[in-house]
Design a protein around this motif. Structure first.
Motif, PDB file in Angstrom:
ATOM      1  N   VAL A  94       2.429   3.144   7.787  1.00  0.00           N
ATOM      2  CA  VAL A  94       1.057   3.063   7.301  1.00  0.00           C
ATOM      3  C   VAL A  94       1.119   3.168   5.780  1.00  0.00           C
ATOM      4  O   VAL A  94       1.710   4.109   5.244  1.00  0.00           O
ATOM      5  CB  VAL A  94       0.184   4.188   7.887  1.00  0.00           C
ATOM      6  N   VAL A  95       0.566   2.185   5.079  1.00  0.00           N
ATOM      7  CA  VAL A  95       0.663   2.124   3.622  1.00  0.00           C
ATOM      8  C   VAL A  95      -0.718   2.365   3.008  1.00  0.00           C
ATOM      9  O   VAL A  95      -1.697   1.725   3.398  1.00  0.00           O
ATOM     10  CB  VAL A  95       1.220   0.775   3.152  1.00  0.00           C
ATOM     11  N   VAL A  96      -0.769   3.276   2.076  1.00  0.00           N
ATOM     12  CA  VAL A  96      -2.002   3.618   1.371  1.00  0.00           C
ATOM     13  C   VAL A  96      -1.809   3.310  -0.114  1.00  0.00           C
ATOM     14  O   VAL A  96      -0.762   3.619  -0.692  1.00  0.00           O
ATOM     15  CB  VAL A  96      -2.358   5.110   1.541  1.00  0.00           C
ATOM     16  N   SER A  97      -2.791   2.689  -0.729  1.00  0.00           N
ATOM     17  CA  SER A  97      -2.803   2.527  -2.182  1.00  0.00           C
ATOM     18  C   SER A  97      -4.153   2.979  -2.695  1.00  0.00           C
ATOM     19  O   SER A  97      -5.138   3.016  -1.955  1.00  0.00           O
ATOM     20  CB  SER A  97      -2.538   1.073  -2.582  1.00  0.00           C
ATOM     21  N   MET A  98      -4.209   3.336  -3.986  1.00  0.00           N
ATOM     22  CA  MET A  98      -5.475   3.817  -4.523  1.00  0.00           C
ATOM     23  C   MET A  98      -5.662   3.325  -5.949  1.00  0.00           C
ATOM     24  O   MET A  98      -4.705   2.969  -6.643  1.00  0.00           O
ATOM     25  CB  MET A  98      -5.544   5.351  -4.472  1.00  0.00           C
ATOM     26  N   ASN A  99      -6.914   3.314  -6.379  1.00  0.00           N
ATOM     27  CA  ASN A  99      -7.235   3.190  -7.790  1.00  0.00           C
ATOM     28  C   ASN A  99      -7.435   4.595  -8.348  1.00  0.00           C
ATOM     29  O   ASN A  99      -7.967   5.475  -7.657  1.00  0.00           O
ATOM     30  CB  ASN A  99      -8.503   2.366  -8.003  1.00  0.00           C
ATOM     31  N   GLY A 156      -4.088  -1.937 -13.941  1.00  0.00           N
ATOM     32  CA  GLY A 156      -3.698  -2.160 -12.561  1.00  0.00           C
ATOM     33  C   GLY A 156      -4.700  -1.672 -11.533  1.00  0.00           C
ATOM     34  O   GLY A 156      -5.653  -0.948 -11.829  1.00  0.00           O
ATOM     35  N   THR A 157      -4.456  -2.108 -10.298  1.00  0.00           N
ATOM     36  CA  THR A 157      -5.209  -1.676  -9.125  1.00  0.00           C
ATOM     37  C   THR A 157      -4.233  -1.528  -7.969  1.00  0.00           C
ATOM     38  O   THR A 157      -3.153  -2.135  -7.962  1.00  0.00           O
ATOM     39  CB  THR A 157      -6.284  -2.704  -8.720  1.00  0.00           C
ATOM     40  N   GLY A 158      -4.626  -0.765  -6.970  1.00  0.00           N
ATOM     41  CA  GLY A 158      -3.779  -0.625  -5.795  1.00  0.00           C
ATOM     42  C   GLY A 158      -3.791  -1.855  -4.916  1.00  0.00           C
ATOM     43  O   GLY A 158      -2.773  -2.221  -4.323  1.00  0.00           O
ATOM     44  N   PRO A 171       5.463   6.767   9.832  1.00  0.00           N
ATOM     45  CA  PRO A 171       5.571   7.332   8.485  1.00  0.00           C
ATOM     46  C   PRO A 171       4.512   6.720   7.578  1.00  0.00           C
ATOM     47  O   PRO A 171       4.064   5.591   7.790  1.00  0.00           O
ATOM     48  CB  PRO A 171       6.984   6.939   8.047  1.00  0.00           C
ATOM     49  N   VAL A 172       4.122   7.472   6.586  1.00  0.00           N
ATOM     50  CA  VAL A 172       3.091   7.044   5.653  1.00  0.00           C
ATOM     51  C   VAL A 172       3.716   6.842   4.282  1.00  0.00           C
ATOM     52  O   VAL A 172       4.473   7.697   3.803  1.00  0.00           O
ATOM     53  CB  VAL A 172       1.967   8.098   5.566  1.00  0.00           C
ATOM     54  N   ILE A 173       3.414   5.711   3.643  1.00  0.00           N
ATOM     55  CA  ILE A 173       3.842   5.433   2.274  1.00  0.00           C
ATOM     56  C   ILE A 173       2.592   5.355   1.413  1.00  0.00           C
ATOM     57  O   ILE A 173       1.704   4.536   1.667  1.00  0.00           O
ATOM     58  CB  ILE A 173       4.636   4.119   2.177  1.00  0.00           C
ATOM     59  N   VAL A 174       2.507   6.216   0.414  1.00  0.00           N
ATOM     60  CA  VAL A 174       1.395   6.179  -0.529  1.00  0.00           C
ATOM     61  C   VAL A 174       1.891   5.552  -1.818  1.00  0.00           C
ATOM     62  O   VAL A 174       2.743   6.123  -2.511  1.00  0.00           O
ATOM     63  CB  VAL A 174       0.830   7.583  -0.791  1.00  0.00           C
ATOM     64  N   TRP A 175       1.378   4.367  -2.119  1.00  0.00           N
ATOM     65  CA  TRP A 175       1.813   3.594  -3.284  1.00  0.00           C
ATOM     66  C   TRP A 175       0.933   3.944  -4.484  1.00  0.00           C
ATOM     67  O   TRP A 175      -0.296   3.853  -4.428  1.00  0.00           O
ATOM     68  CB  TRP A 175       1.722   2.101  -2.981  1.00  0.00           C
ATOM     69  N   TYR A 192     -11.441   4.609  -5.092  1.00  0.00           N
ATOM     70  CA  TYR A 192     -11.356   4.041  -3.750  1.00  0.00           C
ATOM     71  C   TYR A 192      -9.896   3.819  -3.386  1.00  0.00           C
ATOM     72  O   TYR A 192      -9.044   3.638  -4.260  1.00  0.00           O
ATOM     73  CB  TYR A 192     -12.120   2.710  -3.683  1.00  0.00           C
ATOM     74  N   LEU A 193      -9.623   3.835  -2.094  1.00  0.00           N
ATOM     75  CA  LEU A 193      -8.264   3.578  -1.633  1.00  0.00           C
ATOM     76  C   LEU A 193      -8.264   2.549  -0.510  1.00  0.00           C
ATOM     77  O   LEU A 193      -9.315   2.170   0.013  1.00  0.00           O
ATOM     78  CB  LEU A 193      -7.566   4.879  -1.207  1.00  0.00           C
ATOM     79  N   ASN A 194      -7.063   2.106  -0.171  1.00  0.00           N
ATOM     80  CA  ASN A 194      -6.851   1.072   0.837  1.00  0.00           C
ATOM     81  C   ASN A 194      -5.796   1.553   1.821  1.00  0.00           C
ATOM     82  O   ASN A 194      -4.832   2.223   1.431  1.00  0.00           O
ATOM     83  CB  ASN A 194      -6.377  -0.221   0.166  1.00  0.00           C
ATOM     84  N   VAL A 195      -5.969   1.198   3.088  1.00  0.00           N
ATOM     85  CA  VAL A 195      -5.015   1.568   4.136  1.00  0.00           C
ATOM     86  C   VAL A 195      -4.620   0.300   4.884  1.00  0.00           C
ATOM     87  O   VAL A 195      -5.489  -0.466   5.313  1.00  0.00           O
ATOM     88  CB  VAL A 195      -5.618   2.584   5.124  1.00  0.00           C
ATOM     89  N   THR A 196      -3.317   0.090   5.040  1.00  0.00           N
ATOM     90  CA  THR A 196      -2.803  -1.037   5.821  1.00  0.00           C
ATOM     91  C   THR A 196      -1.910  -0.476   6.920  1.00  0.00           C
ATOM     92  O   THR A 196      -1.020   0.334   6.643  1.00  0.00           O
ATOM     93  CB  THR A 196      -2.009  -2.012   4.944  1.00  0.00           C
TER      94      THR A 196
END
Length: 511
Positions: free
Chosen positions: A149-154, A134-136, A121-125, A95-99
């Motif tokens: 726009v920041v995206v993180s994922m597990n 860890g987790t995103g 711009p998009v930042i993928v963490w 799963y991922l998250n978008v802020t």
């Protein structure tokens, strides 16, 4: 069992639509929330289907109605251990998250003062944690998401990603041992297909990672299959040109896996792969057999990663996007700041044990008297210089031959310490992970002071500027002019990096 699994792993939930918080993805609509920080948050969006053990990620199934995206997905299976860990036995975790800024609309972009819309711009963490923990979602990115726009994922970690055996090779076109990178590529493909709906620019994606996540960034630079999925890279505390770079050999990966397969009773099975994937082999037993303190890496020499990052950077055979790379001035201070303190008389024997015939040179270059007669501080300085500063600088030297490269050193001396852990016996300063307290809001650290908040604001502005423009605002690292910017609460200046970390000494010390 993670309590979020029943909520997020089943059918989509139908919830009332909120103002500007419902977005249509290629699999269905998701509804997030507007946060007190003035951002929109979408969490727990599946970027792939629930994975089959040691099998490449598959596309997520579409859903009807509006999916609840107000809570993060379950943490990928991981043991108890580091402070960044979230103990879990969940295998359904992709799963991922978008802020996004609250002003970003589902039609795309943000409204400017002139009324026009601009895509962000998009930042993928890619989170760190030794590729074990860890987790995103624990890295709250609201301040970064003021202008991006920041995206993180597990992604799969430890044994569930890196177990390597011929019987598991059929699970991936690249063979076994590198599923974390395959998961991250699936998340990046999701970004390419969907981020426009969240106001982001799919043609301006920056991948950003720290420690284990930074090594993953190095791997994506070296991975042919990641080409075109990102356009800039930020590498934090991940010296990819070092001996512990972003990959390992197949033989090393198999050796790391043999004991695990034996421990869970599959060593002599007629079909080792079927045994490992059987319901009788629990996730908990696999985690226990693998242990908590491995430092796994993806396998090099495959179609996924033909070359290690160091070799790819040396030969120019990598995805040549602009790179911002950096290291912390005191990476190892947290590791050596133990209680009770290391006795001064233990310093010389420890150095001799580590360096053998080279120990006289090391002791002469790092006398205990230069480090407040603290054995811990002296040992931390040696380890930081040798294991972090030197190979990070060498990584920048390799990269700058082929692509735009900027380098920094986070050198702030007054940084937040970890919540719930006793303070070290000597100043921890810019230890490993300390810059993260300035870029994200993390419950891991004590609250920032007013002065620390000012530095945090400046660093966030610098990182988002880099994502937007491919420049952090200082001179590039170039052959003949290797500029390294020192980031502190004072004036930002070029640092005497080579002298400070004794690069000449370490590069000329006999092996």
């Amino acid at each position: 069992m993670n309590p979020l699994i029943p909520l997020l792993a089943g059918a989509a939930l139908v919830v009332p639509a909120g103002a500007n918080t419902t977005v249509m993805t290629d699999k269905g609509a998701v509804r997030g929330t507007t946060t007190a920080a003035g951002t929109r948050s979408f969490q727990g969006i599946p970027y792939a289907a629930p994975p089959i053990r040691w099998t490449s990620p598959r596309p997520a199934a579409p859903w009807t109605g509006v999916r609840d995206a107000t809570r993060p997905g379950p943490a990928c299976a991981q043991p108890a251990g580091l402070p960044v860990g979230v103990p879990s036995d969940a295998e359904d975790c992709l799963y991922l998250n978008v802020t996004t800024p609250a002003g970003a609309t589902k039609s795309g972009g943000v409204t400017t003062s002139g009324g026009e819309r601009n895509r962000l711009p998009v930042i993928v963490w890619i989170h760190g944690g030794s590729m074990m923990f860890g987790t995103g979602d624990m890295y709250r990115p609201d301040r970064l998401a003021a202008d991006a726009v920041v995206v993180s994922m597990n992604y799969r970690l430890g044994v569930m990603s890196f177990l390597t055996h011929p019987a598991l090779d059929s699970g991936s076109p690249h063979g076994s041992g590198s599923l974390a990178i395959e998961d991250q590529q699936a998340a990046l493909r999701w970004v390419r297909s969907n981020i426009r709906a969240f106001g982001g620019d799919p043609a301006n994606v920056t991948i950003m990672g720290q420690s284990g996540g930074g090594y993953a960034v190095c791997d994506h630079l070296a991975a042919p299959g990641s080409a075109g999925l990102f356009h800039r890279a930020i590498i934090q505390s991940s010296p990819c040109a070092g001996s512990d770079g972003g990959t390992r050999t197949r033989s090393a990966a198999e050796a790391d896996s043999t004991a695990v397969i034996k421990a869970v009773g599959c060593e002599g099975a007629p079909d080792v792969g079927a045994c490992l994937r059987s319901p009788g082999i629990s996730t908990a037993s696999l985690l226990a057999a693998y242990g908590a303190w491995n430092e796994p890496r993806p396998v090099a020499g495959t179609s996924l990663l033909p070359l290690s990052p160091a070799e790819a950077f040396r030969t120019g055979r990598f995805n040549r996007v602009p790179v911002l790379i950096g290291v912390n001035h005191d990476e190892e201070n947290g590791r050596y700041a133990v209680a009770p303190p290391i006795a001064a008389e233990a310093y010389e024997p420890t150095v001799r044990e580590q360096f053998g015939p080279r120990s006289e040179a090391v002791l002469a270059r790092y006398p205990l008297s230069d480090h407040d007669n603290s054995a811990g501080l002296a040992l931390a300085t040696i380890s930081t210089d040798r294991g972090w500063a030197v190979p990070t600088y060498q990584t920048a030297e390799l990269l700058t031959r082929w692509t735009s490269t900027h380098m920094y050193e986070f050198a702030e001396r007054d940084t937040p310490w970890f919540v719930g852990y006793p303070a070290p016996d000597f100043p921890w300063r810019a230890q490993h992970m300390s810059e993260l307290a300035y870029l994200f809001d993390l419950d891991l650290f004590e609250p920032r002071s007013a002065a620390q908040n000012r530095l945090a604001s400046r660093m966030v502005a610098t990182w988002t500027r880099y994502a937007a423009e491919a420049t952090p605002g200082w001179a590039p690292f170039q052959p003949g002019s290797p500029h390294v910017q020192s980031l502190t609460s004072g004036r930002w200046t070029s640092t005497e990096f080579r002298h400070d970390h004794k690069l000449h000494f370490w590069t000329h010390l006999p092996h």
